[in-house]
Scaffold this motif. Structure first.
Motif, PDB file in Angstrom:
ATOM      1  N   SER A  82      -6.670  44.850   2.024  1.00 44.02           N
ATOM      2  CA  SER A  82      -7.244  43.580   2.493  1.00 44.02           C
ATOM      3  C   SER A  82      -7.785  43.794   3.904  1.00 44.02           C
ATOM      4  CB  SER A  82      -6.170  42.469   2.526  1.00 44.02           C
ATOM      5  OG  SER A  82      -5.197  42.779   3.502  1.00 44.02           O
ATOM      6  N   GLY A  83      -8.551  42.813   4.376  1.00 41.05           N
ATOM      7  CA  GLY A  83      -9.011  42.868   5.761  1.00 41.05           C
ATOM      8  C   GLY A  83      -7.821  42.821   6.709  1.00 41.05           C
ATOM      9  N   MET A  84      -6.831  41.985   6.366  1.00 38.76           N
ATOM     10  CA  MET A  84      -5.644  41.881   7.216  1.00 38.76           C
ATOM     11  C   MET A  84      -4.876  43.195   7.256  1.00 38.76           C
ATOM     12  SD  MET A  84      -5.117  39.203   9.019  1.00 38.76           S
ATOM     13  CE  MET A  84      -3.366  39.031   9.341  1.00 38.76           C
ATOM     14  N   TYR A 107     -10.912  35.399  13.790  1.00 36.69           N
ATOM     15  CA  TYR A 107     -10.330  35.024  12.511  1.00 36.69           C
ATOM     16  C   TYR A 107      -8.890  34.545  12.743  1.00 36.69           C
ATOM     17  CZ  TYR A 107      -8.070  35.423   8.016  1.00 36.69           C
ATOM     18  OH  TYR A 107      -7.312  35.158   6.903  1.00 36.69           O
ATOM     19  N   GLU A 151     -14.413  40.544  17.778  1.00 38.10           N
ATOM     20  CA  GLU A 151     -14.982  40.084  16.513  1.00 38.10           C
ATOM     21  C   GLU A 151     -16.324  39.476  16.895  1.00 38.10           C
ATOM     22  OE1 GLU A 151     -12.436  37.597  14.014  1.00 38.10           O
ATOM     23  OE2 GLU A 151     -14.199  36.459  13.380  1.00 38.10           O
ATOM     24  N   ASN A 155     -15.528  33.997  14.119  1.00 36.70           N
ATOM     25  CA  ASN A 155     -15.118  32.761  13.436  1.00 36.70           C
ATOM     26  C   ASN A 155     -14.561  31.734  14.390  1.00 36.70           C
ATOM     27  OD1 ASN A 155     -14.893  32.474  10.409  1.00 36.70           O
ATOM     28  ND2 ASN A 155     -14.428  34.652  10.681  1.00 36.70           N
ATOM     29  N   ASP A 180     -14.155  43.914  14.684  1.00 37.94           N
ATOM     30  CA  ASP A 180     -14.199  43.292  13.359  1.00 37.94           C
ATOM     31  C   ASP A 180     -15.653  42.879  13.132  1.00 37.94           C
ATOM     32  OD1 ASP A 180     -14.204  41.601  11.166  1.00 37.94           O
ATOM     33  OD2 ASP A 180     -12.329  40.602  11.685  1.00 37.94           O
ATOM     34  N   THR A 182     -17.038  42.130  10.163  1.00 37.49           N
ATOM     35  CA  THR A 182     -17.134  41.531   8.829  1.00 37.49           C
ATOM     36  C   THR A 182     -18.389  40.678   8.670  1.00 37.49           C
ATOM     37  OG1 THR A 182     -14.728  41.459   8.642  1.00 37.49           O
ATOM     38  CG2 THR A 182     -15.951  39.944   7.233  1.00 37.49           C
ATOM     39  N   MET A 200     -14.022  47.492  11.779  1.00 39.57           N
ATOM     40  CA  MET A 200     -13.184  46.973  10.713  1.00 39.57           C
ATOM     41  C   MET A 200     -13.955  45.920   9.909  1.00 39.57           C
ATOM     42  SD  MET A 200     -11.192  43.831  10.679  1.00 39.57           S
ATOM     43  CE  MET A 200     -10.804  43.208   9.066  1.00 39.57           C
ATOM     44  N   SER A 202     -13.324  42.914   6.686  1.00 41.01           N
ATOM     45  CA  SER A 202     -12.724  42.322   5.503  1.00 41.01           C
ATOM     46  C   SER A 202     -13.754  42.598   4.415  1.00 41.01           C
ATOM     47  CB  SER A 202     -12.508  40.812   5.675  1.00 41.01           C
ATOM     48  OG  SER A 202     -12.256  40.266   4.380  1.00 41.01           O
ATOM     49  N   THR A 204     -13.494  42.040   1.491  1.00 38.25           N
ATOM     50  CA  THR A 204     -13.451  40.875   0.603  1.00 38.25           C
ATOM     51  C   THR A 204     -14.762  40.088   0.700  1.00 38.25           C
ATOM     52  OG1 THR A 204     -11.127  40.706   1.277  1.00 38.25           O
ATOM     53  CG2 THR A 204     -12.047  38.814   0.112  1.00 38.25           C
ATOM     54  N   LYS A 205     -15.400  40.179   1.866  1.00 41.96           N
ATOM     55  CA  LYS A 205     -16.567  39.324   2.153  1.00 41.96           C
ATOM     56  C   LYS A 205     -17.859  40.025   1.711  1.00 41.96           C
ATOM     57  CE  LYS A 205     -13.253  37.071   4.239  1.00 41.96           C
ATOM     58  NZ  LYS A 205     -12.404  36.183   3.497  1.00 41.96           N
ATOM     59  N   ILE A 214     -10.028  41.322  -3.073  1.00 45.80           N
ATOM     60  CA  ILE A 214      -9.493  41.309  -1.703  1.00 45.80           C
ATOM     61  C   ILE A 214      -9.413  42.770  -1.264  1.00 45.80           C
ATOM     62  CG2 ILE A 214      -7.424  40.849  -0.288  1.00 45.80           C
ATOM     63  CD1 ILE A 214      -8.566  38.230  -1.018  1.00 45.80           C
ATOM     64  N   ALA A 215     -10.091  43.096  -0.162  1.00 42.24           N
ATOM     65  CA  ALA A 215     -10.141  44.495   0.276  1.00 42.24           C
ATOM     66  C   ALA A 215     -10.450  44.560   1.765  1.00 42.24           C
ATOM     67  CB  ALA A 215     -11.225  45.262  -0.502  1.00 42.24           C
ATOM     68  N   LEU A 336     -15.858  33.656   2.772  1.00 46.31           N
ATOM     69  CA  LEU A 336     -17.274  33.789   3.132  1.00 46.31           C
ATOM     70  C   LEU A 336     -17.835  35.071   2.534  1.00 46.31           C
ATOM     71  CD1 LEU A 336     -17.617  36.041   5.839  1.00 46.31           C
ATOM     72  CD2 LEU A 336     -16.013  34.341   6.673  1.00 46.31           C
TER      73      LEU A 336
HETATM   74  N1  PLP Z   1     -11.747  39.167   9.532  1.00 42.40           N
HETATM   75  C1  PLP Z   1     -12.581  38.162   9.264  1.00 42.40           C
HETATM   76  C2  PLP Z   1     -13.755  37.930  10.163  1.00 42.40           C
HETATM   77  C3  PLP Z   1     -12.342  37.307   8.185  1.00 42.40           C
HETATM   78  O1  PLP Z   1     -13.182  36.280   7.941  1.00 42.40           O
HETATM   79  C4  PLP Z   1     -11.205  37.531   7.358  1.00 42.40           C
HETATM   80  C5  PLP Z   1     -10.894  36.654   6.217  1.00 42.40           C
HETATM   81  O2  PLP Z   1     -11.347  35.536   6.118  1.00 42.40           O
HETATM   82  C6  PLP Z   1     -10.365  38.595   7.671  1.00 42.40           C
HETATM   83  C7  PLP Z   1     -10.676  39.402   8.739  1.00 42.40           C
HETATM   84  C8  PLP Z   1      -9.173  38.893   6.820  1.00 42.40           C
HETATM   85  O3  PLP Z   1      -9.597  39.515   5.637  1.00 42.40           O
HETATM   86  P1  PLP Z   1      -8.824  39.462   4.238  1.00 42.40           P
HETATM   87  O4  PLP Z   1      -8.811  38.046   3.786  1.00 42.40           O
HETATM   88  O5  PLP Z   1      -9.622  40.390   3.374  1.00 42.40           O
HETATM   89  O6  PLP Z   1      -7.439  39.975   4.497  1.00 42.40           O
END
Ligand code: PLP
Length: 385
Positions: A82-84, A107, A151, A155, A180, A182, A200, A202, A204-205, A214-215, A336
């Protein structure tokens, strides 16, 4: 000696073909998915393939990592669950007592983790307005700060931080810079080329792009001791992405270029139209000259300003929530970067301590017809107004 007979294909060309790898055994243009959790040891007790056990070793994951490294212009890349898990693998590879600087606007899930778990783990976490280089300069402690985390766009205000200037500040203090990226995607910004040490996502997006995996991903300019430590963290904590999800991520990345271009065009058009909407008090989008980060975004983002924007609804929180309730085409959901457009009353999810204003709606522009997206939102804004 470099091979001058070999053309250097464009990033989008290489991504469309997932680097063009052909399976040697079958000549398949889509490589197989490697699901085995364990691998045969050679009779002389060696593991010559480099594969021992699938918690650290998986060939499908390596395929995805090669694509991400290519997209980011990185030496090495890592795919995680996951991104986390990608972000926390970086922080957990620091030592207790290390000072880290991160943005106030970021985030929310990672901000909460840093404030609660990161500090519990012993990190000395300091949150600052990283879009102000003076604030960043004042926050870093030479010899003490080990990591500056950015980031950008961040967000949910889409705050822009100058990566090149932040890298200079971090490096002068002896710290690494991680970004980040993303929301920018490797298509719009390449943080490593601007001086960052780690990027880095996410995944997932936008990297996956279809709201079905989820990645997370990391990429770096150097295969140094810190990178090796992050890799050990991934292996020992079991943070690697599964091969089936990795295959879907690879498939998604083939169309990254098309999807991100379409989302950027839709977001820009929506930002312009919503700027003139009677029910909208403010549009937050780095592509607008009115956005405080516009000048830096112009310098460090190429090909667009991203698919994310936010609006502040004139009628306040109640009108914002009513607008989100009134749409039919936009999907009222968090997350997103998918092909479908999403709308979210962001303060409801971020909770107490969030810098998100209560009248803010976060919009993830998908790839649908922009006239449809605007008409749906316009109708909902008017009804709620
Ligand atoms: N970083 C950003 C900018 C995000 O928007 C998100 C998730 O919304 C994350 C990290 C975390 O990613 P994940 O949900 O894949 O763990």
């Amino acid at each position: 000696m470099s091979d001058t007979s070999k053309p250097s294909w464009a990033t989008r060309t290489l991504a469309a073909q997932a680097l063009g790898h052909i399976d040697a055994a079958t000549q398949a243009v889509v490589p197989p998915i490697h699901v085995s959790t364990t691998y045969i040891r050679d009779p002389d007790n060696q593991y010559r393939t480099g594969n021992i056990y699938a918690r650290p070793d998986n060939e499908t994951v390596r395929e995805a990592e090669a694509i991400i490294a290519m997209l980011e212009g990185a030496k090495v890349a890592m795919v995680l669950g996951s991104g986390m898990s990608a972000a926390t693998a970086v922080f957990l590879s620091l030592a207790p007592g290390d000072h880290v600087v991160a943005p106030e606007v970021m985030y929310w899930g990672l901000r909460n983790w840093l404030i609660n778990e990161g500090r519990h783990w012993g990190l000395d976490v300091e949150l600052v307005d990283t879009s102000s280089l003076d604030a960043l300069r004042a926050a870093v402690r030479p010899g003490k700060t080990r990591l500056v985390w950015l980031e950008t766009p961040s967000n949910p205000l889409w705050t822009i931080t100058d990566i090149r200037a932040a890298a200079d500040i971090a490096h002068a203090a002896g710290a690494r810079l991680a970004v980040d990226s993303t929301v920018a995607t490797p298509l719009l910004t390449r943080p490593l080329a601007l001086g960052a040490d780690i990027v880095m996502h996410s995944a997932t997006k936008y990297l996956n792009g279809h709201s079905d995996v989820i990645a997370g991903a990391l990429a770096a300019s150097q295969d140094d001791d810190f990178w090796k430590r992050i890799k050990r963290t991934r292996a020992t904590l079991g943070q690697i992405l599964g091969p089936l999800e990795t295959y879907m991520l690879i498939r998604g990345m083939r169309t990254l270029d098309l999807r991100v271009r379409a989302a950027c065009a839709n977001a820009m058009e929506l930002a312009l139209r919503l700027s003139n909407h009677a029910q909208v008090a403010q549009v937050l989008y780095p592509g607008l000259p009115s956005h405080p980060g516009h000048d830096v975004a112009l310098r460090q983002m190429t090909g667009g300003f991203g698919g994310m924007l936010s609006i502040r609804v004139r009628g306040g929180e109640a009108a914002a929530i009513a607008t989100a309730a009134g749409v039919t085409l936009w999907k009222r959901a968090t997350s997103l970067g998918g092909v479908e457009s999403l709308i979210e009353h962001r303060a409801s999810i971020e909770g107490a301590g969030s810098p998100c204003p209560p009248d803010l709606l976060r919009l993830s522009a998908g790839v649908e017809e922009v006239e449809d997206l605007f008409a749906d939102l316009d109708r909902a804004l008017r009804a709620a107004g």
